[in-house]
Design a protein around this motif. Structure first.
Motif, mmCIF file in Angstrom:
data_model
loop_
_atom_site.group_PDB
_atom_site.id
_atom_site.type_symbol
_atom_site.label_atom_id
_atom_site.label_comp_id
_atom_site.label_asym_id
_atom_site.label_seq_id
_atom_site.Cartn_x
_atom_site.Cartn_y
_atom_site.Cartn_z
ATOM 1 N N VAL A 152 6.518 -22.752 4.342
ATOM 2 C CA VAL A 152 5.763 -22.937 5.580
ATOM 3 C C VAL A 152 5.036 -24.270 5.502
ATOM 4 O O VAL A 152 4.187 -24.472 4.631
ATOM 5 C CB VAL A 152 4.757 -21.787 5.794
ATOM 6 N N ALA A 153 5.383 -25.184 6.393
ATOM 7 C CA ALA A 153 4.761 -26.515 6.445
ATOM 8 C C ALA A 153 3.802 -26.564 7.627
ATOM 9 O O ALA A 153 4.190 -26.263 8.760
ATOM 10 C CB ALA A 153 5.829 -27.586 6.574
ATOM 11 N N ILE A 154 2.554 -26.921 7.345
ATOM 12 C CA ILE A 154 1.529 -27.030 8.392
ATOM 13 C C ILE A 154 1.005 -28.459 8.354
ATOM 14 O O ILE A 154 0.387 -28.866 7.364
ATOM 15 C CB ILE A 154 0.377 -26.033 8.166
ATOM 16 N N VAL A 155 1.256 -29.228 9.412
ATOM 17 C CA VAL A 155 0.970 -30.667 9.384
ATOM 18 C C VAL A 155 0.085 -31.037 10.565
ATOM 19 O O VAL A 155 0.398 -30.721 11.721
ATOM 20 C CB VAL A 155 2.271 -31.490 9.424
ATOM 21 N N GLY A 156 -1.023 -31.715 10.253
ATOM 22 C CA GLY A 156 -1.934 -32.170 11.293
ATOM 23 C C GLY A 156 -3.371 -32.028 10.850
ATOM 24 O O GLY A 156 -3.679 -31.456 9.797
ATOM 25 N N ASP A 157 -4.288 -32.544 11.659
ATOM 26 C CA ASP A 157 -5.700 -32.555 11.296
ATOM 27 C C ASP A 157 -6.291 -31.154 11.170
ATOM 28 O O ASP A 157 -7.238 -30.934 10.412
ATOM 29 C CB ASP A 157 -6.492 -33.355 12.332
ATOM 30 N N ASP A 158 -5.782 -30.194 11.912
ATOM 31 C CA ASP A 158 -6.303 -28.833 11.870
ATOM 32 C C ASP A 158 -5.498 -27.930 10.936
ATOM 33 O O ASP A 158 -5.559 -26.693 11.043
ATOM 34 C CB ASP A 158 -6.308 -28.221 13.283
#
Length: 695
Positions: A622-628
């Protein structure tokens, strides 16, 4: 074991049984021996014995060779009740000490500092007697090869044993030597990882079903856990069964796990006032514990209850986690963040005295209303099952899990009893810090953080990691085994590297701080260099460059997970995150070699079965990319997802994260075999993919 070994051992046992009583006297132990300079509290506890103890090392072995004396290798640990009994009754006896000093070279070993030595002599005891335990007392040639081993002996039995072994060593040495060779050969077979007649393969689905069925057949449907007594928590069993229940959507298996966790948390094995689990219960109902508390048990049980909380959202599991981690923070944590090893079972010379109650003391401590309400939930009216009939606090079996939570009278009563108990003399703490056990508790803290989002738990894990990096690293970047009072010592073993790599991998997933992923990979590279066996896909327990009497290749779970299984799981997960196909293939090769063994003894391979599910069902990355990313990460990780691994952050700093950043958005990719589903910004959408596609 061969018939020759049995025959010789039987003769020796018969000789010992014929021993007649000798006179002895006690000493106050005014002097001190060379153990006063040891790092282990267990060894230091024997420093005032009149026995001329050595630590394991060349000095003792050379003395035995030069003087042609047999070795006594006496092994224990600081929270071991019967170790203390034998120390006080036998090793403080001057007649015993004189005989040991004259005719033997005596070595004291802390099993927690030297698990490699403990394994050898424990296997010897099990081969001879069919069982082992501590104190563990072995007799060996000057080379260290054992010819006899047992556990606890009374002073009379011990002195008789010494006299007869000395006589046999002097007058029948060839028989002793042959017995040692035969026994050592059997130990080599056990520890080498080899096994005869392992043929055939089975599909992993059938294998996993068979392992699940085997464990469920051994399940105690009345009290939970494994049938029989004494009763150990066995968290590795229930971790695999919970994973299997999730993947198969099997409510019956999930119920067995939850019933076990409920029964343990309600019973005397769990400290109802202070939190934390004792090592085992002596009875089938979990109510009468052996009162020592071990760090490793509690680290693994925190992970298990955290996963069960993710799976079920039962508030009673949250309470167990909060109380247990309060105990760890209060009593088991070094000021700089390391975790201590254990709490003694004894205080004031009596096992369990700190924990048990007289009913009158409870009545006097509480208001009438508090006592009346507490007695609805706890067995306070009947004689207790503890020493001298005193009460061990345990919930009544009819009380449903979670019924007490939030009851203000129950909570105020427990607080009063806890405060009163705190004024008693506390059991001693073994304050040495072990790398492998710290890694298990670190992982427990991380799992609790993922399950509940309590920031203090992540902070404790980070502080522990920083402690290890500061204090447990060798000058070459390797690991020390132990640390106490500013001093680290003993080269690390395979479990130190494997468990720490696993904890650092979890720490990366909780923080998305890339340094912990790099440190996990570095530990894997180090264990490849230090512990690999060119002739096998498995790893030795002791470093290759460290000479060992008998090499050990730990494949089966004991109380702790198989270090080889942990290495294989870490490699599989790192391979998925870093796109390193060689890691995935090496983990697969290890699993392939394990399957025949797993078919023959499933209850000892729960850690391997957990990995087999990841490989057979497929691991979700699971890849979660971004400021949040941290926000969405936390929301996802509140759920039980035992075949998922997480990566992310605000930058594309991993192969898995490349080309996945969307300016102004935080997106989630659910990937399998390097193929990713359409990205989403909604946690619910990602969960839908994970929960639906778990085969």
């Amino acid at each position: 074991m061969t018939s020759n070994i049995r025959y010789t051992l039987l003769n020796l046992l018969l000789i010992v049984a014929l021993y007649a009583c000798s006179s002895s006297e006690k000493t106050s132990g005014d002097g001190s021996n060379r153990l006063k300079d040891a790092t282990s509290p267990y060894l230091i506890g024997h420093a005032d014995n009149p026995v001329d103890w050595y630590e394991w090392g060349e000095e003792a072995l050379e003395k035995a060779r030069k003087e042609n004396k047999p070795l006594i290798i006496s092994i224990g640990y600081a929270s071991c009740h019967w170790c203390h009994v034998m120390e006080e009754e036998t090793f403080m006896d001057t007649a015993v000490a004189r005989y040991m000093n004259e005719h033997f070279v005596s070595i004291k070993v802390d099993r927690e500092e030297r698990p490699d030595l403990d394994e050898i002599y424990l296997n010897a005891a099990q081969l001879i007697n069919g069982e082992g335990g501590w104190p563990l007392n072995a007799f060996a040639l000057p080379s260290g090869k054992p010819f006899y081993a047992g556990t606890y002996f009374t002073t009379k039995q011990w002195l008789g044993m010494l006299q007869n072994i000395h006589d046999a060593y002097q007058n029948d040495f060839e028989k002793i030597r042959q017995q040692s060779e035969n026994l050592t050969a059997e130990i080599v077979k056990i520890q080498s990882g080899t096994q005869e007649n392992l043929e055939g393969q089975v599909h992993q689905k059938d294998l996993l079903e068979g392992l699940k069925d085997s464990l469920i057949q051994g399940y105690d449907r009345q009290f939970g856990g494994v049938k029989g007594a004494p009763k150990f928590p066995m968290p590795l069993h229930w971790e695999f069964l919970l994973q299997q229940a999730y993947l198969d959507k099997d409510k019956q298996v999930a119920s067995a796990v939850e019933h076990t966790l409920d029964q343990m948390a309600a019973a005397g094995i769990y400290d109802q006032l202070g939190g934390g689990f004792c090592r085992y219960a002596t009875d089938r109902a979990w109510d009468v514990p052996h009162f020592e508390k071990m760090l490793y048990d509690n680290g693994m049980l925190v992970s298990l209850y955290a996963h069960a909380f993710q799976y079920s959202q039962m508030e009673s599991y949250r309470q167990v986690l909060e109380e247990t981690l309060r105990w760890v923070a209060r009593e088991m944590t070094h000021a700089e963040g390391g975790f201590y090893s254990s709490k003694n079972a004894d205080s004031e010379g009596e096992e369990g005295k700190f924990y048990v109650w007289d009913r009158k003391a409870i009545e006097e401590a509480l208001t009438a209303e508090e006592y009346a309400v507490l007695s609805q939930y706890y067995d306070l009216q009947i004689p207790g099952k503890g020493e001298h009939g005193r009460i061990i606090l345990a919930k009544k079996k009819a009380v449903k899990p979670g019924r007490l939570e939030g009851n203000t009278l129950v909570e105020s009563a427990k607080t009063k009893l806890f405060n009163l108990r705190s004024k008693r003399i506390h059991p001693s703490t073994d304050d040495k810090i072990l790398t492998s056990w710290n890694a298990l508790m670190m992982k427990g803290y991380i799992d609790a953080y993922m399950a509940m989002g309590t920031r203090a738990y992540l902070d404790a894990a980070l502080k522990n990691a920083e402690f290890i990096e500061k204090n447990m690293r060798t000058t070459g970047g390797g690991l020390y085994r132990n640390y106490r009072k500013g001093k680290a010592g003993h080269q690390g073993f395979l479990d130190d590297y494997a468990y720490l790599a696993d904890a650092y991998l979890s720490l990366y997933q909780a923080t998305f701080d890339i340094q912990w992923l790099h440190k996990a990979e570095a530990l894997v590279e180090q264990l490849d260099a230090y512990f690999a066996d060119d002739a096998s896909p498995f790893y030795r327990f002791a470093p290759v460059q460290k000479t060992s009497l008998v090499e050990s290749v730990p494949l089966a779970d004991q109380v702790l997970p198989s270090p080889n299984a942990v290495v294989a799981r870490v490699k599989h997960q790192l391979g998925e995150l870093l796109y390193k196909e060689n890691y995935i293939l090496e983990a697969a090769e290890m699993m392939k070699a394990m399957i025949p063994r797993m078919q023959q003894g499933g209850s000892f391979y729960s850690s391997w079965a957990y990995l087999a599910n990841m490989q057979y069902r497929g691991l979700h990355a699971v890849a979660i990319v971004g400021d949040d990313a941290p926000v969405l990460q936390g929301q996802l990780q509140r759920h039980y997802l035992p075949t998922a691994i997480f990566a992310g952050g605000a930058t594309e700093n991993l192969p898995l994260l490349e080309s996945k950043y969307h300016k102004g958005q935080t997106v989630i990719y659910v990937c399998k075999n390097k193929i990713c589903k359409r990205p989403t910004t909604e946690v619910s959408d990602a969960l839908g993919i994970l929960l639906f596609n778990n085969y």
